[in-house]
Design a protein around this motif. Structure first.
Motif, PDB file in Angstrom:
ATOM      1  N   VAL A   2      -5.972 -18.544 -14.883  1.00 42.06           N
ATOM      2  CA  VAL A   2      -5.737 -17.033 -15.255  1.00 42.06           C
ATOM      3  C   VAL A   2      -4.570 -16.992 -16.098  1.00 42.06           C
ATOM      4  CG1 VAL A   2      -5.230 -15.013 -14.165  1.00 42.06           C
ATOM      5  CG2 VAL A   2      -6.701 -16.270 -12.998  1.00 42.06           C
ATOM      6  N   ASP A   3      -4.984 -16.047 -17.038  1.00 42.96           N
ATOM      7  CA  ASP A   3      -3.725 -15.688 -18.316  1.00 42.96           C
ATOM      8  C   ASP A   3      -3.106 -14.603 -17.578  1.00 42.96           C
ATOM      9  OD1 ASP A   3      -2.475 -15.455 -20.240  1.00 42.96           O
ATOM     10  OD2 ASP A   3      -4.114 -14.451 -21.633  1.00 42.96           O
ATOM     11  N   ARG A   4      -1.920 -14.969 -17.160  1.00 40.67           N
ATOM     12  CA  ARG A   4      -1.099 -13.930 -16.321  1.00 40.67           C
ATOM     13  C   ARG A   4      -0.494 -13.033 -17.198  1.00 40.67           C
ATOM     14  NH1 ARG A   4       2.236 -16.755 -11.588  1.00 40.67           N
ATOM     15  NH2 ARG A   4       1.692 -14.953 -10.547  1.00 40.67           N
ATOM     16  N   ILE A   5      -0.323 -11.621 -16.644  1.00 41.76           N
ATOM     17  CA  ILE A   5       0.248 -10.655 -17.435  1.00 41.76           C
ATOM     18  C   ILE A   5       1.838 -10.459 -16.825  1.00 41.76           C
ATOM     19  CG2 ILE A   5       0.372  -7.983 -17.828  1.00 41.76           C
ATOM     20  CD1 ILE A   5      -2.840  -8.098 -17.074  1.00 41.76           C
ATOM     21  N   SER A   6       2.657 -10.573 -17.663  1.00 37.21           N
ATOM     22  CA  SER A   6       4.034 -10.494 -17.670  1.00 37.21           C
ATOM     23  C   SER A   6       4.563  -9.125 -17.337  1.00 37.21           C
ATOM     24  CB  SER A   6       4.837 -11.365 -18.607  1.00 37.21           C
ATOM     25  OG  SER A   6       4.559 -10.628 -19.943  1.00 37.21           O
ATOM     26  N   VAL A   7       5.476  -9.065 -16.169  1.00 42.26           N
ATOM     27  CA  VAL A   7       5.974  -7.659 -15.692  1.00 42.26           C
ATOM     28  C   VAL A   7       7.448  -7.723 -15.780  1.00 42.26           C
ATOM     29  CG1 VAL A   7       5.440  -5.399 -14.307  1.00 42.26           C
ATOM     30  CG2 VAL A   7       3.598  -7.140 -14.775  1.00 42.26           C
ATOM     31  N   VAL A   8       8.076  -6.640 -16.281  1.00 47.26           N
ATOM     32  CA  VAL A   8       9.516  -6.446 -15.543  1.00 47.26           C
ATOM     33  C   VAL A   8       9.713  -5.258 -14.957  1.00 47.26           C
ATOM     34  CG1 VAL A   8      11.829  -5.996 -16.577  1.00 47.26           C
ATOM     35  CG2 VAL A   8      10.685  -7.787 -17.691  1.00 47.26           C
ATOM     36  N   VAL A   9      10.253  -5.264 -13.798  1.00 43.39           N
ATOM     37  CA  VAL A   9      10.380  -4.096 -12.990  1.00 43.39           C
ATOM     38  C   VAL A   9      11.516  -3.457 -13.159  1.00 43.39           C
ATOM     39  CG1 VAL A   9      10.126  -3.134 -10.580  1.00 43.39           C
ATOM     40  CG2 VAL A   9       8.552  -4.994 -11.442  1.00 43.39           C
ATOM     41  N   ALA A  28      -2.923 -12.373  -8.242  1.00 44.40           N
ATOM     42  CA  ALA A  28      -3.234 -13.654  -9.050  1.00 44.40           C
ATOM     43  C   ALA A  28      -2.817 -13.422 -10.825  1.00 44.40           C
ATOM     44  CB  ALA A  28      -4.560 -14.395  -8.967  1.00 44.40           C
ATOM     45  N   ASP A  29      -3.107 -12.433 -11.284  1.00 46.64           N
ATOM     46  CA  ASP A  29      -3.095 -12.216 -12.645  1.00 46.64           C
ATOM     47  C   ASP A  29      -2.046 -11.426 -13.129  1.00 46.64           C
ATOM     48  OD1 ASP A  29      -3.989  -9.864 -11.517  1.00 46.64           O
ATOM     49  OD2 ASP A  29      -5.369  -9.478 -13.218  1.00 46.64           O
ATOM     50  N   ARG A 116      -4.193  -2.166 -10.435  1.00 48.63           N
ATOM     51  CA  ARG A 116      -5.168  -1.689 -11.320  1.00 48.63           C
ATOM     52  C   ARG A 116      -4.691  -0.943 -12.575  1.00 48.63           C
ATOM     53  NH1 ARG A 116      -8.335   2.266 -12.883  1.00 48.63           N
ATOM     54  NH2 ARG A 116      -7.048   3.795 -11.671  1.00 48.63           N
ATOM     55  N   VAL A 117      -3.586  -0.006 -12.354  1.00 43.37           N
ATOM     56  CA  VAL A 117      -3.409   0.468 -13.524  1.00 43.37           C
ATOM     57  C   VAL A 117      -2.536  -0.387 -14.424  1.00 43.37           C
ATOM     58  CG1 VAL A 117      -1.614   2.269 -14.243  1.00 43.37           C
ATOM     59  CG2 VAL A 117      -3.066   2.542 -12.110  1.00 43.37           C
ATOM     60  N   LEU A 118      -1.744  -1.282 -13.850  1.00 41.33           N
ATOM     61  CA  LEU A 118      -1.147  -2.209 -14.769  1.00 41.33           C
ATOM     62  C   LEU A 118      -1.892  -3.214 -15.347  1.00 41.33           C
ATOM     63  CD1 LEU A 118       1.739  -3.642 -12.587  1.00 41.33           C
ATOM     64  CD2 LEU A 118       2.029  -2.060 -14.198  1.00 41.33           C
ATOM     65  N   ARG A 119      -3.235  -3.476 -15.115  1.00 45.39           N
ATOM     66  CA  ARG A 119      -4.260  -4.112 -15.838  1.00 45.39           C
ATOM     67  C   ARG A 119      -4.791  -3.229 -17.090  1.00 45.39           C
ATOM     68  NH1 ARG A 119      -5.758  -5.356 -10.340  1.00 45.39           N
ATOM     69  NH2 ARG A 119      -5.225  -7.458  -9.763  1.00 45.39           N
ATOM     70  N   ALA A 120      -5.040  -1.742 -16.555  1.00 45.38           N
ATOM     71  CA  ALA A 120      -5.617  -1.326 -17.546  1.00 45.38           C
ATOM     72  C   ALA A 120      -4.573  -0.801 -18.811  1.00 45.38           C
ATOM     73  CB  ALA A 120      -5.805   0.342 -16.994  1.00 45.38           C
ATOM     74  N   ALA A 121      -3.242  -0.568 -18.295  1.00 43.56           N
ATOM     75  CA  ALA A 121      -2.355  -0.562 -19.328  1.00 43.56           C
ATOM     76  C   ALA A 121      -2.208  -1.578 -20.317  1.00 43.56           C
ATOM     77  CB  ALA A 121      -0.952  -0.243 -18.761  1.00 43.56           C
ATOM     78  N   ALA A 122      -2.245  -2.881 -19.588  1.00 43.76           N
ATOM     79  CA  ALA A 122      -2.201  -4.276 -20.486  1.00 43.76           C
ATOM     80  C   ALA A 122      -3.396  -4.086 -21.424  1.00 43.76           C
ATOM     81  CB  ALA A 122      -2.047  -5.258 -19.627  1.00 43.76           C
ATOM     82  N   ALA A 123      -4.593  -3.648 -20.883  1.00 42.09           N
ATOM     83  CA  ALA A 123      -5.695  -3.804 -21.807  1.00 42.09           C
ATOM     84  C   ALA A 123      -5.780  -2.607 -22.892  1.00 42.09           C
ATOM     85  CB  ALA A 123      -7.019  -3.483 -21.028  1.00 42.09           C
TER      86      ALA A 123
END
Length: 214
Positions: A2-9, A28-29, A116-123
């Motif tokens: 899985v190509d993971r999406i990096s996040v800073v909180v 996982a992603d 789900r929102v984070l995935r959408a924003a990354a897209a």
């Protein structure tokens, strides 16, 4: 793999921040690569880690979320900013988007919905909590600037002026000491803000409204 999406909180409430990090750890992603309680440190992390996403609280000591969003989006345009906040104030929501945020989520959201929102924003999608979406649409319609160039940051105006002069992304990067990839992200933002499809259309639009000054 899985190509993971990096996040800073970024949130100045340790307990809440820990809860968000723990929740995202189960996806996982998604990968939390950094966390902090200050806007100043958030900018440093953005420059160092170049995360795909930054999850940012709007109310913090020192730089608040609006100031931080503006500084991070200017310095690291490849990082997508998602505001996560208790504030349902329409003016703050609009200020967040003007500062460069691409999503605005209220803190009552579930962990599953946040992911789900984070995935959408990354897209590349724009997201606003449903309860605020209607008010935002009305405000944007009523308050739209007659000159689209007013929507651009000073840096974006500089780049648009160089586009109008016929420079390529590589040449622009050499002139203002940024990488070609960073310039590419700036150009994408410019096209989106001006609602045009190409560099040529952007340059023509700029000439009609007065070439942006450098």
């Amino acid at each position: 793999m899985v190509d993971r999406i990096s996040v800073v909180v970024v949130d100045d409430h340790p307990l809440f921040r820990h809860g968000v990090v723990t929740s995202l750890a189960g996806e996982a992603d998604l990968e939390v690569v950094g966390e902090t309680d200050s806007g100043e440190q958030a900018l440093q992390l953005a420059r160092t880690l170049m995360p795909r996403l930054m999850l940012l609280d709007i109310s913090m000591e020192g730089w608040d979320g609006i100031v931080t969003a503006e500084k991070v989006s200017t310095a690291c345009p490849a990082t997508t900013i998602v505001m996560l906040t208790m504030s349902d104030d329409k003016d703050r929501l609009l200020a967040a988007f003007k500062a460069g945020a691409r999503a605005y989520v209220l803190k009552g959201v579930s962990g599953q919905e946040l992911a789900r929102v984070l995935r959408a924003a990354a897209a590349g999608e724009v997201y606003v909590s449903q309860s605020l979406a209607g008010e935002m649409l009305v405000s944007l319609t009523q308050g739209k600037a007659p000159d689209p160039l007013q929507e651009l940051t000073p840096r974006e105006r500089d780049i648009l002026a160089l586009i109008g002069d016929g420079y390529t992304n590589r040449e622009i990067g050499e002139k203002i000491f940024l990488s070609e990839q960073t310039i590419k992200h700036y150009v994408t933002n410019i096209l989106q803000k001006l609602q045009v499809r190409s560099r040529v259309e952007a340059a023509l639009l700029a000439s009609r409204h007065g070439k942006p000054s450098r």
